[in-house]
Design a protein around this motif. Structure first.
Motif, short mmCIF file in Angstrom:
data_model
loop_
_atom_site.label_atom_id
_atom_site.label_comp_id
_atom_site.label_asym_id
_atom_site.label_seq_id
_atom_site.Cartn_x
_atom_site.Cartn_y
_atom_site.Cartn_z
N ASN B 110 -40.05 -60.96 -44.02
CA ASN B 110 -38.86 -62.43 -44.51
C ASN B 110 -39.51 -63.53 -43.09
N PHE B 111 -40.01 -63.28 -42.09
CA PHE B 111 -40.32 -64.57 -41.28
C PHE B 111 -41.99 -65.37 -41.98
N ALA B 112 -42.55 -64.46 -42.45
CA ALA B 112 -43.90 -65.04 -43.11
C ALA B 112 -42.77 -66.26 -44.41
N SER B 113 -42.39 -65.44 -45.16
CA SER B 113 -41.23 -66.16 -46.34
C SER B 113 -41.11 -67.38 -45.76
N PHE B 114 -40.31 -67.00 -45.36
CA PHE B 114 -39.03 -68.80 -44.42
C PHE B 114 -39.90 -69.65 -43.91
N ILE B 115 -40.84 -69.62 -43.11
CA ILE B 115 -42.62 -70.36 -42.57
C ILE B 115 -42.78 -70.93 -43.54
N ALA B 116 -42.85 -70.09 -44.16
CA ALA B 116 -44.80 -70.83 -45.37
C ALA B 116 -44.29 -72.06 -45.74
#
Lengths: 502, 502
Positions: B110-116
């Protein structure tokens, strides 16, 4: 003028101690006699705030926005009285009073328009999925007010950061009742404003207790308010010692509460070599005006000026000294602030060269002053980095960019940091941006830090000790988020959800 | 298995004290020997974190997201070892281990996709106006990481709230280096995970020091980390006493720092009369499962059940008692937690009727228990409202809705509050929603509080003492905002602005 305590819709004068405000220009007491709040009056204000909270927190943003607009209208109809008392109690001039009232009205109208729809209170929602294993519930997250808030009026902003200034209006906009601990230096002005707020509240059928204005000339009122378990947050603008004391009291409560304290700053300005060569005249003028504006009594006054000593640096310093020293002597907000200013300069005398104009000063008037020292002295004497409230700034002459960077690294948290340069290459090479950024809430490029725009993109709050909560701002719409918290509703029947979450 | 301290990319075992983890099911030590971190190792971890911060805070979100994805991939390739050690060190079963690892991986992704994209770091901007008087500057506001963060691993979530759980991954996503104080109960599992994080960091060229994992079996490591001025925020999940101690230490620093402590909760459930009449069977089953799930060692376990005594209430209570008492005795996370559970139940014995199954228990196993008392006893004995960690819940029988409301009003802050009802009219009439809402971060309608969805709309954090900062959440994407602050750039030449603000 007899000033009581506005407790809900009553004016109470039950105490037997009172005080007067001073006209610092004339060094004479004003005909303003203020009753200090009694314990019963304090308790009543808190109880009214608590019971008003249940109702007020459910009132629509639209209704609150009409209330806010009426405050502004009433202010406009009483401008003359407001300006007059403001000047008598603060020593600030009429022009400043006008600018500050305009700013205050704009702040109120900004919040009125922001909350006119309750959309801002909706955060996000999650669609339910009954087929997933385990099934995913519906989640709806919204913002809700914290509860009764205590606001401490600021000495240096009788309109914009006191009675119905930024802290009060953002808390009221969030749905929190407000109890103001009026600043004793301008308690008469505070009472005039409080009367306006209460008139507007009554006209708009707001529940009694959403706003009270209490007076005291010592710390005990503030302490009693902070210690009361019904109070859920604090807004404060003032000194570092005042802010620290409030933080301590809050942490000692059984339920610690958020303290949003804005506690001053030295606002470093970094003058890079290219400026010394090419625009010394411009910046010595801009800086001297910024340093002495309103007698240097702004939390964003540039109090520390760093430059690298070279063949050009003396010229800028000379011009700056001449500009500052040639200003009129300046009336300060109070006699204790003025004597404190003189005391602090005296303490610095052995460490820095002080430049000011000789001559007699009237009581409560301060001499605009520029101090000069080198970076070694600055680094060895930590207190030189502390804020001096008044028309003073310290020039720190550094041997080279590295010692300038060491000076910046040694600083504690600041509201602002300013960089003056005529060359981006020079700026990038120094690596100053990265170092300064760690210390401040607002970075200014080729400007002065005074003049805080009241807009959403403003950040007025920096790392400790400039603010107690560096993650929030005291100016601009985002200030409202200090007084709300999120609540998530899981699988609620929409019929019983708050209107704005449906 | 010998476990050292992972300090940056090194494994250090310089100390001369070590400890072992226990397998609570077997009541035998695991073959896991852990070196406690030395003072030098602690200082080195902090220094590496600080120097890594400058570089890491400038790395794009996209690059960080690749790093996060590699963590998940490495976890998947080592699932078997992870599950095995997790079960040996926690006493929790393989099913729970799987669910928790899946959840942990989802959090990271989730965080990976949020900060991409770095878009989330842009707040707002103000267009300059040179014609207005005074001229309006350009303002651009963005979010910047706070600095090195210390995360305390949680006893009850070896994957999801420990080494690279919610606190660590949200801090890393924000751009803050993380030093984990590994939980000693599952230090072996923590080390396996730390190894994975560091492998992924090296593969993705992350600066050394963005992640360290330190071990200790006592408080001194935590204290040294909190007291170090280079640390800028704390994440903690654990007991109220632990959280309070951390808050105190933070406030004693010269620069107090934010402490995001999630400190447990009793999670009141209000069972309204209609449920007693119509759905007692359903809810006595759902509640008994929620109370005993993972031996009741969830921070959202329903620990207080309020109902109005009437002709139907005994039936629900009887069914609930039968369901809970008939569960197997349950292995707890550690022997001290189990003995603490027994001690607390013993203390309650004189005040509440305890229902549990007789029989011998293995060491570290707890008896699922339902306590029963009436509202007067509950109101007179404040400690009965406190969280009991383990498979226990207290039923409070109230004489009427008013006494039930008094009980709810007497509660301190909670993570969740649940309402069970078969009738909205009944619910609205009681006014329960308004009262409960003041106390909690999440409201559940006809459900159970366990099962915390990891989504943006989740709110995991409630009024003190359930959380130290009720205005933030420990679960879901919004957890990232705990570790950033706003900086405003005034009139900056766009060429030298950070990429995401241009």
């Amino acid at each position: 003028m007899i000033v009581g305590n506005r407790v809900g819709y009553q004016i109470l004068k039950g105490g037997n101690s009172s005080f007067q405000t001073l006209n610092p220009r004339l060094n004479e007491f004003n005909d303003v006699h203020i009753y200090e709040a009694t314990d019963d009056e304090i308790i009543l204000a808190i109880e009214l705030a608590e019971s008003a909270f249940y109702e007020y927190s459910k009132i629509s943003g639209f209704k609150k926005s009409l209330f806010f607009q009426d405050i502004v209208q009433l202010m406009e109809s009483q401008e003359r009285e407001l300006y007059e008392l403001y000047c008598c109690e603060s020593g600030l001039d009429q022009d400043r009073a006008k600018v500050e009232l305009t700013r205050t009205k704009n702040q109120i109208l900004n919040f009125a328009s922001f909350i006119a729809s309750d959309e801002w209170r909706f955060c996000s929602s999650e669609i339910p999925d009954k087929n997933s294993v385990p099934s995913k519930p519906e989640l709806i997250k919204g913002l809700f007010p914290l509860g009764p808030v205590v606001v401490f009026g600021a000495s240096n902003f009788p309109f914009a950061y006191s009675t119905i200034g930024g802290d009060s209006i953002s808390a009221l906009a969030a749905g929190c009742p407000v109890i103001v601990k009026s600043h004793p230096l301008h308690a008469g002005t505070g009472d005039l404003i409080a009367k306006i707020v209460i008139q507007a509240a009554i006209k708009n059928d707001m529940p009694e207790g959403i706003f009270s204005n209490l007076n005291s000339n010592d710390y005990s009122l503030g302490e009693k308010l902070i210690e009361n378990p019904k109070i859920k947050a604090i807004g404060f603008t003032g000194s570092i010692n005042g802010g620290k004391a409030i933080m301590r009291l809050s942490q000692k409560r059984e339920e610690p509460i958020p303290v949003f304290a804005e506690m001053g700053s030295s606002n470093p300005v970094i003058i890079l070599p290219s400026v010394l060569r090419d625009s010394a005249g411009l910046w010595s003028m801009n800086l001297s005006n910024s340093i002495t504006n309103s007698a240097g009594q702004f939390c964003t006054k540039p109090g520390l000026l760093f430059l690298v000593k070279d063949e050009y640096s003396t010229e800028l310093i000379d011009m700056l000294v001449n500009n500052v020293v040639s200003k009129d002597f300046q009336c300060m907000l109070s006699s204790s602030m003025c004597s404190n200013y003189n005391k602090i300069l005296k303490e610095r005398e052995g460490f820095v060269k002080l430049n000011y104009r000789q001559g007699d000063v009237k009581p409560n008037y301060a001499k605009p002053t520029i101090g000069i020292c080198n970076s070694s002295v600055f680094l060895e004497n930590e207190f030189l980095a502390e804020e001096v409230f008044g028309p003073f700034s310290l020039v720190v002459e550094c041997e080279n960019i590295d010692s300038l960077k060491r000076c910046i690294s040694s600083l504690k948290g600041q509201l602002t940091g300013t960089i003056l340069t005529d060359s981006n290459e020079e700026l990038i090479e120094t690596g100053i941006i990265e170092i300064l950024q760690l210390k401040v809430g607002r970075m200014i490029y080729n400007g002065v830090p005074t003049g805080v725009e009241v807009v959403e993109s403003m950040q007025h709050g920096g790392p400790y000790p400039s603010s107690s909560e560096s993650q929030t701002t005291a100016v601009g719409i985002d200030a409202i988020y200090r007084f709300v918290r999120s609540i998530c509703f899981q699988n609620f029947d929409h019929k019983i959800l708050p209107e704005f979450l449906k």
